[in-house]
Structures are given as structure tokens and as C-alpha cells.
Design an enzyme around this catalytic site. Structure first.
Site, PDB file in Angstrom:
ATOM      1  N   ASP A 146     -27.606 -15.645 -10.591  1.00 35.79           N
ATOM      2  CA  ASP A 146     -27.763 -14.282 -11.100  1.00 35.79           C
ATOM      3  C   ASP A 146     -26.457 -13.542 -11.293  1.00 35.79           C
ATOM      4  O   ASP A 146     -26.414 -12.537 -12.013  1.00 35.79           O
ATOM      5  CB  ASP A 146     -28.557 -13.472 -10.058  1.00 35.79           C
ATOM      6  CG  ASP A 146     -30.041 -13.554 -10.292  1.00 35.79           C
ATOM      7  OD1 ASP A 146     -30.446 -13.745 -11.436  1.00 35.79           O
ATOM      8  OD2 ASP A 146     -30.798 -13.424  -9.300  1.00 35.79           O
TER       9      ASP A 146
HETATM   10  C1  GLC Z   1     -31.507 -15.065  -5.359  1.00 40.24           C
HETATM   11  C2  GLC Z   1     -32.519 -14.831  -6.456  1.00 40.24           C
HETATM   12  C3  GLC Z   1     -32.672 -16.065  -7.325  1.00 40.24           C
HETATM   13  C4  GLC Z   1     -31.330 -16.535  -7.803  1.00 40.24           C
HETATM   14  C5  GLC Z   1     -30.390 -16.753  -6.638  1.00 40.24           C
HETATM   15  C6  GLC Z   1     -28.991 -17.125  -7.069  1.00 40.24           C
HETATM   16  O1  GLC Z   1     -32.015 -15.986  -4.452  1.00 40.24           O
HETATM   17  O2  GLC Z   1     -33.765 -14.504  -5.915  1.00 40.24           O
HETATM   18  O3  GLC Z   1     -33.500 -15.775  -8.408  1.00 40.24           O
HETATM   19  O4  GLC Z   1     -31.523 -17.726  -8.520  1.00 40.24           O
HETATM   20  O5  GLC Z   1     -30.294 -15.560  -5.896  1.00 40.24           O
HETATM   21  O6  GLC Z   1     -28.349 -16.109  -7.733  1.00 40.24           O
END
Ligand code: GLC
Length: 867
Positions: free
Chosen positions: A558
């Protein structure tokens, strides 16, 4: 007179609660006094190093940590020391009605949607000693003293002679002994009900008659959870508590926000008539609340004030009286629920006032879990592995399936930035597929209904309204407005459902595509197969200059948000894996044309990745908008990324040579004793080009932290290339149950569930875990353990047995429910290898290959010899 008494009590309360307990302990008979004083110093000082007494189970032989131990026979973790380093918790009920109960009795309770229908007020940032939405007071009155205790230790700071908190499957049970009492409290939500039960019993274990008052208290939140925190004008003017006194003496406290009066009311009542009650927090605490929750002034009087509330801070407190001769037990079960009206709640209220029904509901809950867990049980030479795989990991998968990333002590469920995550839930479902495929299908249908006509998906939705949004991508003007990966995960999920159940009809089910501008009925519909086809077509048509799918706002990570035009090698691998799954599906439905098309796409992507992304010792992870690599030895920060290596192996993109080299690089540059770091080195300052990842210090979260979710992908990749020892080493490194023994003080988080992240080796607090419970780590580690290390995996043709285990394991066994049958599989490894199956027999008869056919009937004995 009353005022005089009160001010006396107030003076008393200015002393600290701890001192008070110590003082009252001094008045105790000798034996009790000794125990209380001893306990006082033990809890006040450092956590006891002494091994706690453990029951004789396989796990407890090796696991007996500083804070508690695993009781595998009862499928519980038993906490013996209330002073956990951070709040540890448990989940009760489901998203439909339920929430979180922490080990000091704090309760977050919601119905349907944590943001829009919250019931109790829990502010997770407050210290553990604080009152957090609920507690129970026990009052012992003597001729000349009043002692106020709490079985949860908090908020009265009660130092019991013996205290334990049993974290069970959807229930928590406390047992507190001291002051001549044994108090037991069990908290749970009966299946399919909208009521939280507190089953409280008090036993007089002293030699004299005792008068014991039990006072459970809840504090309400406004239903709009965020407004409760941001608006102190409108909220308190709307909050109301009424009291209904029944002829029988039972009291029902009815609480609602004014505008919900006609259709959603909270109620609090009990199996026993109440002596008195309170609905107004200020009345209950007394003295304009100056003495606080540790010593509510009202409890130093006789009765509660019988207050209702026309506004203000609403609570529900009731006082129950017990006169107990030695050895006698008093019991009361409380109910905190929500229904349309009190009349609508009456059937449930009556039902659970009968303690037999409370017992039955609790037994039913145990049956549910027994049945759920029976779907897959294992026995291996490693007891911590067994403990996680048999109980705690599938239980956590059930929890993530329910709450996605919506409600935890980290993701606070206020609705502003979280809901049900498209990619998160798609992955969560993979973790429950062997246990509850039909429930998984229902959630998969919801997810498909927030996929857009163009094939990509909305990033998240809110369960009670089914309104969806684009997640964080909404907020950044200069970045794409969609995520490059969301829509691909659901292909894996649907494939997993079809393989587990064989229900190919599901592919024909019509489901709408999401369109914010249109009413539900007016939205375009398409079959599930059509949804999947559009997912794949979106990524195929959304490729950049290297022929690699675009990043979008972000991929799985993210926090890397490169400007428009960037490509993601992870998206390429996920796309390739989704294509493999789709090829399997299309072969099963005999659609040759589609098989041909997807095979072509797969080969093209595979060729492009290998042509453009090999960096020499590993694969790069992204190309930015200018076509420059990121996750390459050329970069200063973020030279190597773990997903960049694991996923080309998982998707079959990497050749044998590249796979081995890439995974060795992970081992060399990213692995630590506490798990595999996501990337290295971490950014050391904000860099607007990459965005969020550089807001963390090096070693934290996505910036070079041990982001646990990515660890099982490396485990899986290692099993694919046959490296069972390394896969298991990686499994053990992050197994929280294995930490219970020693590293728990450094780890700090619950040992019975996976956290989301551990600080990496670039951070001074290397080894510290945070964000327990709601993480994709749960689903993927469960898949890594069961489908890749033990190697039992559903396919369209049957159950594949393809283990990749540590060489030292001589044998293991798995009981797996699949379709209508149960396969009792025992695997022998006489030559001490990691991978390879020499022979398989079913019910004594040899079969060709290592796929167990789909069999009717009940139990089938399978014997496998590796070689
Ligand atoms: C958090 C989010 C997930 C994402 C991960 C890495 O766990 O819930 O959707 O893929 O972070 O950024």
C-alpha cells in the site's frame, strides 16, 4: 448524613487503589494475608520468571512462558500475569454482532458495522489500567470495611492470590481467587444471537458467611463511533437510558440515541433481579466523577443511585446481592444486546435468563469450534507447529474472515479509512476455504459485487451499506485512482472455492458490477465467470512500457505510490498466478478457447518479466514512471524486495536457476532471526516520489520491517523449489507460539496469533511486534503450513499430497475433510528427505501418483511414503 458519609469515602479514595488493597489485605486472616502480599509484590515487580504450572499436553511440555502457557487440551491460552506489555485481546461473536474483549475486561462491542453501529466505548490508546467500556466490581462488605475488587484486576488494581485469564475460542474466561472468594467470569456471544453474555459466579471459599455484591458495568458509545470522539455537543444531547423494572425484580436498562429510539435499542439485563442500578455515569461514579473508575463513590454507599439518563454519558450498571455460606456459589448471567425494541428483545432476554440456556449456548459454541477445527488436524514432531495449525491459526483465519482489517486494537473501526478490504478479504477467504467454503462464497459474492464493470475493483466497502470506495487513492490528486492488484486476488479465491467444493454452477451465478451512480437494480450484471474474465482482461490491457501491468495507486504494498505510468512486477506475478488458476478453471469446464488465450497471456507475461526484470542476483520490484527500476542493486534504498522474489516462484515465472538465486538473495539480504524483512535498506527520510513507505523510520512496517504477511510467500516459494528445511526455519522464525518461551518480552504481542509486523534489524527495537490479529499473515501462513509444508491441497481432480518438510521429520499425519469424505493421511519419511512421494495407498490399495481421488463415504485411510 449521606453527604458526610460520601466525603469520608472520597477521602479514602484519594489513596491509591493499590495501597488500599494492600491495606485491606493486612486485615485478612494470616493465610490470605500472606498470599495477597506476596501477589502484590509479584505483580507490581517484573513479570514472574518462574514457570507457571502447565497441564500435561504435548505443547505445554515445551511452552511455558513468562506471561502464560498454551493449554492445548482446552484449546486455550492461559494468561497468568495481567501485566502484559501491551493490551492482549480476544474476539467474541462475529461481525454481525460481536467485537473485542481484552484480558483486563475491556470490551469493544458492535452490531453489523463497527463505525456505524457501535455499542460500547473503548478508547484503545488509553493505558491498560483505564476502564475500557466494561468492568465488573465485586464488593465485600464487612461490619467496618468495604472492599471493592475486580476479577479483571482493572480498574480497581486488585491483587488476587491467584488469577488467570483463559483466552478461548470465541470466549474469554477469568478465574480470580483471594479475599475468601473464587470469582469466575466467562464472556461470549451465543451463536447467531445479538447479545453478549457475561456468566459470573462467586464462590465463598472462606470459613464464614459472606455478603457479596456483584456490579457489572458497561459504558455506551454513540452508535456513530467516530462522532462519539469528535462531537461533545450533539452526541451527549441524544444519549438516553431508561429503566424498566419488572414485577419479578429484574431490571432492563434500555439505551439508545434519540433518533434510533424506534428501531435500535441497546439493553442490559440479567438472570437475577437487581438490587439497584445506574444509567448515568456521573451518578454512578459520584462526586462529579473526581474519584474515577478505580473507586466509584457509589460503591462505598449501600445501593446504586437508580439513575436513568436523559442525556450525557450513558452507562448500564446493576447491583446483584449474594449472601453465601461457606462453599456456596452465587451465579448471575448478564446480557448486553441490541434489538429493534425491548419487546423484540424479550424472547432472547427470557431465554438467557435461564442459566440452563446459557450453559447450552456455551456448549453449542464449543461444538461449533470442534466441528470447524475437525476439517483439518495435524500431528507433526513440532509441538508449537501443532498448536498453531490445529487451533490458533485456523481460529485467527476465522477472525480475519469476519473482521477483515476493520476492527482491532490497531484498526479502530471508525470507518474513516477502513472497511472490508477487497484484497484483504479475498486473501482471508483462502484461509477458511477448507473449513467453511459456503460462508466464504457468500463473502466472495459481496466482493465481486464491488468489482467495477471495467474489471478492476473498489478497494474497500462498508458491510452494512455495501457502499464502496477507492481507499487512499482518493486522496492523492497526482496518482492513479485504482489499485493494480485488488481484482486479481478474487480469481485465486473463486478458484480455491471451486476446487474445495466442486460446485462449478457457481461460475454461472449472476452478480452485479459496482456502479456508484446507479441503483443496485439498474447495475450491469455478469456471471461469476464473466467477473473473473474482466479481472484478467483489465490487467492484460493495463500494461506499461515494459509489457508489465501498471502499479495503479499501489499493489499489495500500500505504501509505494509511484506516479502514474509505473509498472509493478508483483502485479505481473499475481496476474500470472491468476492466469494459472483460470486455466485450471477453464480446463475443468472444458472451454478450450479460453484455455488457449490464457496460456498465451501467461507465456507473454512470463517472457516479459524474465526479459526486463532480472537484476543479476534477484528480480526488481517496480519500474517507475520513467522506466527506472526500483528494488534493484542500482537503488540506494529499497535495493531488494521480498515479494519481488517469492512471487515469480509462486507464479511459475522464474526458471529453476533464477528461483534458487533469487531465494538465496532473500536469505542473504533479508532474513533475520525474527523473520524476513520486506525490503532493504529502508528509506531514511521522506521521499515524495515513493510516498508512504518513506514516512516510517528504517526497519518499521513496509520500510524494511518484518512485514509478516510476506513471510509465508517465501516459505511457499522455498517448498516449491524443494527446500523444506528453509521453509520450516522461516515458519518457526515467526511462529508466535514458539516465542512464548523466551522472546515474548521482546515481541510483546499476543503469542497466540500472528501480528502484522515486527520491527526489522535496521530499527533499534528489532523484534518488537505490533498490529495483532487482523493480518493476511494468518491466511497465508496457514496455507504455507498445510498446503505447502504438509502439502495437502485441494485440486479439481482430488486431494494432492505433496509435502515439503524438514529432513529431520520421520513422519507426520493429517486428518482432512474434503468434499464428503475424511482422509486420514499418514506420511512416512524413512530416508529423511524433504520432498518427493514414492507410494500412496488408500484403504490398503496402491494408487498411481499423489492425488487422492474424490471419494464418497466417510473415512479413508491413506498411507504415504516419501522417497
Ligand atoms: C496492510 C493492508 C494490506 C496491505 C499490506 C501491505 O496489511 O491491510 O492490504 O497489502 O498492509 O501494505
Amino acid at each position: 448524613m449521606a453527604a458526610k458519609k460520601q466525603s469520608k469515602a472520597a477521602k479514602k479514595q484519594t489513596k491509591t487503589a493499590a495501597k488500599k488493597q494492600l491495606k485491606s489485605a493486612k486485615k485478612q486472616p494470616k493465610a490470605v494475608k500472606k498470599a495477597v502480599v506476596k501477589k502484590q509484590s509479584r505483580v507490581a515487580k517484573k513479570p514472574a520468571k518462574k514457570q507457571v504450572k502447565v497441564t500435561k499436553t504435548e505443547t505445554s511440555k515445551t511452552v511455558g512462558g513468562q506471561y502464560g502457557y498454551f493449554d492445548d487440551a482446552n484449546k486455550e491460552y492461559v494468561l497468568r500475569n495481567p501485566a502484559t506489555p501491551i493490551k492482549w485481546c480476544n474476539y467474541v461473536g462475529t461481525l454481525a454482532f460481536g467485537g473485542i474483549v481484552d484480558t483486563t475486561g475491556g470490551t469493544v462491542l458492535c452490531k453489523g458495522d463497527p463505525a456505524l453501529n457501535r455499542i460500547t466505548k473503548y478508547i484503545s490508546q488509553m493505558p491498560c489500567s483505564d476502564f475500557k467500556g466494561s468492568t465488573i466490581y465485586i464488593r465485600i462488605k464487612d461490619k467496618d470495611s468495604v472492599r471493592i475488587l475486580s476479577p479483571f484486576v482493572v480498574p480497581t488494581c486488585t491483587m488476587w492470590d491467584r488469577w488467570e485469564c483463559r483466552i478461548g475460542l470465541s470466549y474469554t474466561k477469568w478465574i480470580a481467587e483471594g479475599f475468601g472468594l473464587k470469582v469466575a467470569v466467562t464472556v461470549f456471544v451465543p451463536a447467531k444471537s445479538s447479545t453478549l453474555i457475561q456468566d459470573i459466579s462467586v464462590e465463598n471459599v472462606s470459613r464464614k458467611n459472606m455478603e457479596i455484591d456483584v456490579v457489572p458495568v458497561y459504558e455506551f458509545s454513540h452508535f456513530d463511533a467516530l462522532k462519539q470522539l469528535t462531537n461533545a455537543d450533539w452526541v451527549p444531547q441524544t444519549m438516553t437510558v431508561e429503566a424498566h423494572k419488572e414485577k419479578s425484580g429484574h431490571v432492563i436498562l434500555e439505551q439508545y440515541a434519540f433518533m434510533k429510539k424506534q428501531y435500535a435499542v441497546n439493553y442490559f439485563t440479567a438472570s437475577q433481579p437487581a438490587d439497584s442500578f445506574d444509567g448515568d455515569r456521573r451518578e454512578f461514579l459520584g462526586f462529579n466523577e473526581i474519584t474515577g473508575w478505580a473507586a466509584p463513590a457509589t460503591l462505598y454507599k449501600g445501593k446504586l443511585s437508580n439513575s436513568t439518563a436523559l442525556r450525557g454519558d450513558n452507562i448500564a450498571a446493576q447491583l446483584f446481592k449474594f449472601k453465601l455460606a461457606p462453599k456456596k456459589i452465587g451465579r448471575v448471567a448478564t446480557q448486553l444486546g441490541q434489538e429493534e425494541s425491548i419487546a423484540a428483545a424479550m424472547p432472547a432476554i427470557k431465554k438467557y435468563r435461564d442459566l440452563k440456556n446459557v450453559d447450552k449456548a456455551f456448549a453449542d459454541l464449543a461444538d461449533f469450534w470442534k466441528n470447524y477445527l475437525t476439517a483439518l488436524q495435524v500431528k507433526t514432531p513440532d509441538s508449537s507447529f501443532n498448536s498453531m495449525v490445529n487451533v490458533h491459526n485456523p481460529r485467527q483465519c476465522h477472525t480475519t474472515k469476519n473482521w477483515s482489517r476493520y476492527l482491532s486494537l490497531y484498526q479502530l473501526g471508525f470507518g474513516s479509512d477502513r472497511g472490508i478490504g477487497y484484497r484483504d478479504s479475498s486473501q482471508d477467504l483462502l484461509g477458511v476455504m477448507s473449513h467453511m467454503p459456503e460462508e466464504a462464497r457468500v463473502l466472495a459474492e459481496n466482493l465481486l459485487s464491488v468489482q467495477l464493470e471495467g474489471g478492476n475493483a473498489m478497494h474497500q466497502y462498508f458491510p452494512s451499506t455495501m457502499e464502496a470506495n477507492e481507499g487512499d487513492s482518493r486522496e492523492k490528486e497526482d496518482r492513479p485512482k485504482y489499485y493494480g492488484d485488488d481484482h486479481l486476488w478474487i480469481v485465486l479465491t473463486v478458484a480455491s472455492y471451486l476446487k474445495e467444493t466442486g460446485n462449478m454452477e457457481f461460475l454461472k451465478k449472476e452478480i452485479p458490477f459496482y456502479n456508484k451512480k446507479k441503483e443496485l437494480e439498474a447495475r450491469e450484471k455478469g456471471s461469476v465467470l464473466e467477473h473473473l474474465k474482466r479481472s484478467l482482461a483489465f490487467s492484460w490491457n493495463d500494461r506499461g512500457t515494459h509489457g508489465i501491468p501498471h502499479l495503479g495507486f499501489a499493489d499489495w504494498n500500500d505504501t509505494v505510490n509511484l506516479p502514474t505510468g509505473a509498472e509493478s512486477l508483483f502485479n505481473a506475478s499475481l496476474f500470472a498466478k491468476a492466469l494459472l488458476e483460470m486455466i485450471d478453471i477453464c480446463e475443468a469446464i472444458e472451454d478450450k478457447e479460453l484455455v488457449e488465450q490464457y496460456k498465451n497471456w501467461y507465456e507473454e507475461i512470463k517472457a516479459q518479466v524474465n526479459k526486463t526484470a532480472w537484476d543479476g542476483e534477484w528480480y526488481v520490484r517496480w519500474f517507475d514512471e520513467k522506466g527506472e527500476p526500483l528494488g534493484s542493486s542500482k537503488n540506494t534504498y529499497n535495493k531488494i524486495d521480498s515479494l519481488g522474489q517469492s512471487w515469480p516462484v509462486i507464479s511459475g515465472i522464474a526458471s529453476a536457476e533464477y528461483a534458487k538465486t533469487a531465494l538465496d538473495s532473500v536469505n542473504k539480504l533479508l532474513n533475520t532471526e525474527n523473520g524476513i524483512k520486506l525490503s532493504w535498506p529502508g528509506y531514511n527520510g521522506f521521499d515524495p516520489h515513493v510516498g508512504g513507505v518513506s514516512t516510517y523510520p528504517p526497519g518499521a512496517k513496509e520500510n524494511g520491517g518484518i512485514f509478516l504477511h510476506a513471510n509465508p510467500w517465501v516459505m511457499i516459494a522455498e517448498t516449491i523449489i524443494g527446500n523444506g528445511d528453509r521453509a520450516f526455519q522461516y515458519y518457526n522464525q515467526i511462529n508466535p507460539a514458539a516465542k512464548n518461551n523466551g522472546k515474548i518480552s521482546e515481541f510483546e504481542s499476543e503469542p497466540y496469533c500472528y501480528p502484522q509486523n515486527i520491527l526489522g534489524s535496521e530499527h533499534k527495537q528489532f523484534g518488537l511486534a505490533r498490529n495483532a490479529w487482523l493480518s493476511g499473515t494468518s491466511s497465508w501462513t496457514y496455507q504455507a503450513a498445510t498446503q505447502y509444508i504438509l502439502g495437502i491441497k485441494a485440486t479439481f481432480k482430488g486431494l494432492l499430497v505433496n509435502p515439503c518438510i524438514p529432513k529431520a521429520w520421520k513422519e507426520f499425519s493429517v486428518s482432512r475433510k474434503f468434499r464428503d469424505a475424511v482422509y486420514e493421511i499418514s506420511v512416512k519419511n524413512p530416508n529423511g528427505i524433504s520432498k518427493g512421494v514414492k507410494s500412496v495407498t488408500i484403504n490398503g490399495k496402491a494408487i498411481e501418483g499423489n492425488v487422492l481421488p474424490i471419494l464418497p463415504g466417510k473415512k479413508h485411510i491413506v498411507e504415504v511414503v516419501m522417497g
